[in-house]
Design a protein around this motif. Structure first.
Motif, short mmCIF file in Angstrom:
data_model
loop_
_atom_site.label_atom_id
_atom_site.label_comp_id
_atom_site.label_asym_id
_atom_site.label_seq_id
_atom_site.Cartn_x
_atom_site.Cartn_y
_atom_site.Cartn_z
N ASP A 172 77.40 -6.45 20.67
CA ASP A 172 76.94 -6.35 19.28
C ASP A 172 77.41 -5.08 18.59
O ASP A 172 77.55 -5.04 17.36
CB ASP A 172 75.41 -6.44 19.22
N LYS A 217 77.03 -13.08 25.49
CA LYS A 217 75.68 -12.62 25.16
C LYS A 217 75.03 -13.64 24.23
O LYS A 217 75.67 -14.15 23.31
CB LYS A 217 75.72 -11.25 24.49
N ARG A 218 73.75 -13.92 24.50
CA ARG A 218 73.01 -14.88 23.67
C ARG A 218 71.56 -14.45 23.58
O ARG A 218 70.90 -14.25 24.60
CB ARG A 218 73.12 -16.28 24.28
N ASN A 219 71.08 -14.28 22.36
CA ASN A 219 69.68 -13.90 22.11
C ASN A 219 69.25 -12.69 22.92
O ASN A 219 68.17 -12.66 23.53
CB ASN A 219 68.75 -15.08 22.41
N GLY A 220 70.13 -11.68 22.95
CA GLY A 220 69.79 -10.43 23.62
C GLY A 220 69.96 -10.43 25.12
O GLY A 220 69.71 -9.41 25.77
N ASP A 270 79.06 -22.01 21.41
CA ASP A 270 78.13 -22.64 20.48
C ASP A 270 78.89 -23.06 19.23
O ASP A 270 79.70 -22.28 18.70
CB ASP A 270 77.00 -21.69 20.10
N SER A 275 75.26 -26.22 21.97
CA SER A 275 75.98 -25.47 23.00
C SER A 275 76.80 -26.43 23.84
O SER A 275 76.34 -27.52 24.19
CB SER A 275 74.99 -24.71 23.89
N TYR A 301 69.53 -24.74 27.08
CA TYR A 301 68.81 -23.56 27.57
C TYR A 301 67.31 -23.82 27.58
O TYR A 301 66.78 -24.55 26.72
CB TYR A 301 69.09 -22.36 26.67
N GLY A 305 65.62 -18.58 28.30
CA GLY A 305 67.04 -18.26 28.31
C GLY A 305 67.80 -18.75 29.52
O GLY A 305 69.03 -18.66 29.55
#
Length: 322
Positions: A172, A217-220, A270, A275, A301, A305
């Protein structure tokens, strides 16, 4: 009775047509493809692949080049041709192993694995190079005129093919990281110019890791998905972390063995709210472990996660509505 028979035959015909109409896997059927690497750019999925040309009698890989395909609906794929090969790199020789392309600041960087010529720079062995283009479909050229990673830089494994299968993702904060390896997984931070390393190479050992990592990386949460050595043929397993440098928490198997191939290779993206999990198998006519074909299925997911088991299908995925 006659009308029932006609109705029954008509139903069978409809089922046959529907089955063939919606049987999408493998998604590329006119050539053999392997090692999928998808990205999304301008509402289009671009798929970078290897290209198997071994004969049915060959007992090793023949992979002369890398192809690019694109789709706006995940079903209709356009072949943009062989846009890169080891011959693009003056220092390279051998086959076009797994690779990944990512976009950064309007340019496209294609990280590839092949072999290095034996010369004053390297004694040979697997190496990682990087090509660059202003477009996702090229033309691509060698970005630095030399290999980014050579065999002499990593000494934890004694075999000459441990520096293969690069995967690169952008954190990020704009920091790129590259992971790769066979037998052990290595990672290094890259400079933001995408063509230089920024710090030491670190070796990690995710459970059952053998090759083919895919990092994102996905949602932190950071994911490291890879082909596993727990069994032969390979399966896909993964770890998660709250940092791109670990520690990595093993999460388990998400894809079982694939049909008619002892290798598999993940590619995850995605697109339009869903996904997708790309992989290869040997299910085309006269296919096999050295004549592979890329498929795609949905990926789901859990709320925490973790990744649900991939269901491999011949139907593939439905067209994405624009």
């Amino acid at each position: 009775m006659k009308r029932i028979t006609k109705h029954y035959l008509a139903t069978l015909l409809l089922v046959f047509v529907a089955t063939n109409l919606f049987s999408q896997n493998p998604i590329i059927s006119h050539i053999y493809t392997a090692d999928p690497s998808p990205i999304v750019y301008n509402n289009t999925v671009y798929l970078y692949t290897g290209h198997d040309t071994a004969s049915v009698d060959d007992t090793n890989y023949k992979m002369p080049d890398w192809h690019v395909f694109s789709s706006k609906d995940m079903v209709t794929w356009k072949d943009h041709g062989a846009l890169l090969s080891p011959k693009t790199f003056s220092w390279a020789t051998g086959d076009a192993y797994a690779a990944q392309c990512i976009e950064s600041n309007g340019k496209f960087y294609w990280f590839v694995s092949t072999f290095h010529k034996s010369d004053s720079v390297s004694k040979g062995g697997a190496a990682i190079g990087v090509a660059v283009s202003d477009s996702p479909t090229g033309p691509f050229k060698d970005a630095i005129g030399k290999a980014l990673i050579i065999n002499e830089m990593t000494i934890d494994k004694k075999h000459a093919w441990d520096d293969i299968d690069p995967t690169v993702f952008m954190d990020d904060d704009g920091t790129p990281y590259m992971y790769w390896g066979n037998g052990s997984c290595k990672y290094v931070k890259l400079k933001k110019n995408m063509i230089e390393t920024d710090g030491p190479i670190t070796v990690i050992n995710p459970k059952n890791f053998i090759e083919g990592p895919w990092a994102y990386k996905r949602n932190g949460l950071y994911y490291l998905v890879y082909a596993s050595a727990g069994t032969k043929p390979e399966m896909i397993e993964y770890c998660t972390s709250t940092s791109p440098t670990g520690p990595w928490n093993y999460q388990g198997i998400i894809q079982e063995n694939v049909p008619n191939s002892f290798t598999t290779h993940p590619g995850i993206v995605d697109f339009k709210g869903k996904s997708y999990f790309f992989y290869h198998n040997g299910s085309l006519p006269q296919g096999g472990s050295y004549r592979r074909s890329i498929c795609v299925d949905y990926m789901y997911y859990n709320p925490d996660g973790t990744i649900q088991k991939i269901v491999q299908t011949t139907q593939g995925v439905a067209p994405v509505t624009q």
